[in-house]
Scaffold this active site. Sequence first.
Site, PDB file in Angstrom:
ATOM      1  N   TYR A  32       0.995  -1.162   0.194  1.00 55.03           N
ATOM      2  CA  TYR A  32       0.081  -0.155   0.029  1.00 55.03           C
ATOM      3  C   TYR A  32       1.059   1.222   0.118  1.00 55.03           C
ATOM      4  O   TYR A  32       0.893   2.142   0.706  1.00 55.03           O
ATOM      5  CB  TYR A  32      -1.221  -0.035   1.140  1.00 55.03           C
ATOM      6  CG  TYR A  32      -2.259   0.737   0.549  1.00 55.03           C
ATOM      7  CD1 TYR A  32      -3.042  -0.207  -0.234  1.00 55.03           C
ATOM      8  CD2 TYR A  32      -2.757   2.081   1.104  1.00 55.03           C
ATOM      9  CE1 TYR A  32      -4.277   0.699  -0.686  1.00 55.03           C
ATOM     10  CE2 TYR A  32      -3.880   2.606   0.436  1.00 55.03           C
ATOM     11  CZ  TYR A  32      -4.684   1.892  -0.404  1.00 55.03           C
ATOM     12  OH  TYR A  32      -5.564   2.339  -0.812  1.00 55.03           O
ATOM     13  N   GLY A  36       6.452   8.015   0.847  1.00 54.47           N
ATOM     14  CA  GLY A  36       7.462   7.637   1.675  1.00 54.47           C
ATOM     15  C   GLY A  36       8.154   6.551   1.026  1.00 54.47           C
ATOM     16  O   GLY A  36       9.356   6.450   1.146  1.00 54.47           O
ATOM     17  N   HIS A  37       7.410   5.379   0.865  1.00 53.23           N
ATOM     18  CA  HIS A  37       8.399   4.233   0.248  1.00 53.23           C
ATOM     19  C   HIS A  37       8.950   4.549  -1.014  1.00 53.23           C
ATOM     20  O   HIS A  37       9.957   4.063  -1.445  1.00 53.23           O
ATOM     21  CB  HIS A  37       7.160   3.101  -0.199  1.00 53.23           C
ATOM     22  CG  HIS A  37       6.243   2.657   1.045  1.00 53.23           C
ATOM     23  ND1 HIS A  37       4.780   2.975   1.060  1.00 53.23           N
ATOM     24  CD2 HIS A  37       6.715   1.938   1.907  1.00 53.23           C
ATOM     25  CE1 HIS A  37       4.594   2.324   2.269  1.00 53.23           C
ATOM     26  NE2 HIS A  37       5.474   1.521   2.769  1.00 53.23           N
ATOM     27  N   GLN A  61       4.134  -9.777  13.025  1.00 55.89           N
ATOM     28  CA  GLN A  61       4.337  -8.461  13.888  1.00 55.89           C
ATOM     29  C   GLN A  61       2.873  -7.686  14.129  1.00 55.89           C
ATOM     30  O   GLN A  61       3.156  -6.756  14.712  1.00 55.89           O
ATOM     31  CB  GLN A  61       5.317  -7.545  12.864  1.00 55.89           C
ATOM     32  CG  GLN A  61       4.616  -6.851  11.644  1.00 55.89           C
ATOM     33  CD  GLN A  61       5.536  -6.387  10.969  1.00 55.89           C
ATOM     34  OE1 GLN A  61       6.400  -6.808  10.220  1.00 55.89           O
ATOM     35  NE2 GLN A  61       5.514  -5.059  10.719  1.00 55.89           N
ATOM     36  N   GLY A 150      12.386   3.893   6.512  1.00 58.67           N
ATOM     37  CA  GLY A 150      11.979   5.383   6.969  1.00 58.67           C
ATOM     38  C   GLY A 150      12.033   5.762   8.481  1.00 58.67           C
ATOM     39  O   GLY A 150      11.895   4.857   9.267  1.00 58.67           O
ATOM     40  N   LYS A 152      10.266   7.423  10.280  1.00 60.42           N
ATOM     41  CA  LYS A 152       8.839   7.601  10.858  1.00 60.42           C
ATOM     42  C   LYS A 152       8.881   6.431  11.925  1.00 60.42           C
ATOM     43  O   LYS A 152       8.406   6.543  12.837  1.00 60.42           O
ATOM     44  CB  LYS A 152       7.806   7.664  10.026  1.00 60.42           C
ATOM     45  CG  LYS A 152       6.254   7.821  10.660  1.00 60.42           C
ATOM     46  CD  LYS A 152       5.104   7.941   9.666  1.00 60.42           C
ATOM     47  CE  LYS A 152       4.666   6.700   9.247  1.00 60.42           C
ATOM     48  NZ  LYS A 152       4.163   5.728  10.556  1.00 60.42           N
ATOM     49  N   ASP A 153       9.417   5.092  11.531  1.00 58.18           N
ATOM     50  CA  ASP A 153       9.364   4.058  12.265  1.00 58.18           C
ATOM     51  C   ASP A 153      11.049   4.187  13.000  1.00 58.18           C
ATOM     52  O   ASP A 153      11.832   3.278  12.776  1.00 58.18           O
ATOM     53  CB  ASP A 153       9.251   2.910  11.751  1.00 58.18           C
ATOM     54  CG  ASP A 153       7.839   2.676  11.091  1.00 58.18           C
ATOM     55  OD1 ASP A 153       6.933   2.993  11.818  1.00 58.18           O
ATOM     56  OD2 ASP A 153       7.729   2.321  10.073  1.00 58.18           O
ATOM     57  N   SER A 189       0.556   4.344   5.439  1.00 59.76           N
ATOM     58  CA  SER A 189      -0.629   3.303   4.788  1.00 59.76           C
ATOM     59  C   SER A 189      -1.632   3.557   5.627  1.00 59.76           C
ATOM     60  O   SER A 189      -2.828   3.359   4.939  1.00 59.76           O
ATOM     61  CB  SER A 189      -0.079   1.957   4.596  1.00 59.76           C
ATOM     62  OG  SER A 189       1.298   1.920   3.849  1.00 59.76           O
TER      63      SER A 189
HETATM   64  O1  PAF Z   1       7.994  -0.951   8.115  1.00 59.93           O
HETATM   65  C1  PAF Z   1       7.464  -2.102   7.628  1.00 59.93           C
HETATM   66  O2  PAF Z   1       6.937  -1.913   6.908  1.00 59.93           O
HETATM   67  C2  PAF Z   1       7.595  -3.357   8.333  1.00 59.93           C
HETATM   68  O3  PAF Z   1       7.933  -3.311   9.690  1.00 59.93           O
HETATM   69  C3  PAF Z   1       8.541  -4.267   7.644  1.00 59.93           C
HETATM   70  C4  PAF Z   1      10.057  -3.690   7.958  1.00 59.93           C
HETATM   71  C5  PAF Z   1       8.621  -4.213   6.154  1.00 59.93           C
HETATM   72  C6  PAF Z   1       8.661  -5.642   8.002  1.00 59.93           C
HETATM   73  O4  PAF Z   1       7.365  -6.339   8.072  1.00 59.93           O
END
Ligand code: PAF
Length: 285
Positions: A32, A36-37, A61, A150, A152-153, A189
């Site tokens: 999605y 940013g991606h 996760q 990114g 952001k995380d 997303s």
């Molecule tokens: O940041 C994300 O989108 C997810 O945590 C990642 C790093 C792809 C792992 O599933």
Amino acid sequence: MIIVHTIQEIRQYVREQRAQGHTIGFVPSMGYLHAGHQSLLRAAKAQCQTTVMSIFVNPLQFGPNEDFDRYPRDLERDAKLAEEAGADIIFAPSVEEMYPRGGGKVLTHVDVEEVTLQLCGASRPGHFRGVATVVSKLFNIVLPDKAFFGMKDAQQVAVLQTMVDDLNIPVEIVPCPTMREADGLALSSRNVFLTPEEREQSLVLSRSLKKAEQLVAEGARDVHQIIEAVRGLIQSQPLADIDYVELLNFRDLSPILTLEQPALLALAVRFGKTRLIDNTVLTIE
Ligand code: PAF
């Protein structure tokens, strides 16, 4: 641009690229895609000869009451955006391909300690175990030279950097700046879930980070005082429900009382069913 779904295919592709002497840049994602991606893909493209993106919504996760089922998915749309930003190949495996034991199950997990105790690690138990486990699997599958994430995380970057250091994984983690809408909302997303009213009120996140930056520029050094100012501003929005507002040492995410730099001001706030995160690194001029 190519799309493959199996580990065998992506391994074969990467082997061929390496045989031509290409370096491999890797952007792991859950799809999605947004700008940013795309900025991560562009950074990978600028620094490496071949750009691989993975798209995989990783069940490991997500907690039992989280949004795994409703997480937005649209591979066709993602493929267009990835190609536009320079991806050479997308690896989009199924859950069964990544977790052949069934039900997203693995018997081997990667647990990163200490930097997972606070922030999202505290409010989403098991989250970073799932992230570290899937990212180490993806690193073993893709064998990239550099991987782009990114800011952001920010905690995810700290966790993955720790994992790579501790386990001697031969990949360079490249943190990239948070991308924002023109009005300041950090791209995510999950933003598509916000109602117009929630979207409006969510602007308080970037506003409160700016406010903290301003306080620090004016001489504020007391962590409690800065956090209270940020909390007060967020709470002025009736739909905002604070999960956490924390100000920590940016290197190891340990608690601080007085601002030392660089420090990470991180927040997570729910608007209705949608939980948003944002952060800034505070520096003293
Ligand atoms: O940041 C994300 O989108 C997810 O945590 C990642 C790093 C792809 C792992 O599933």
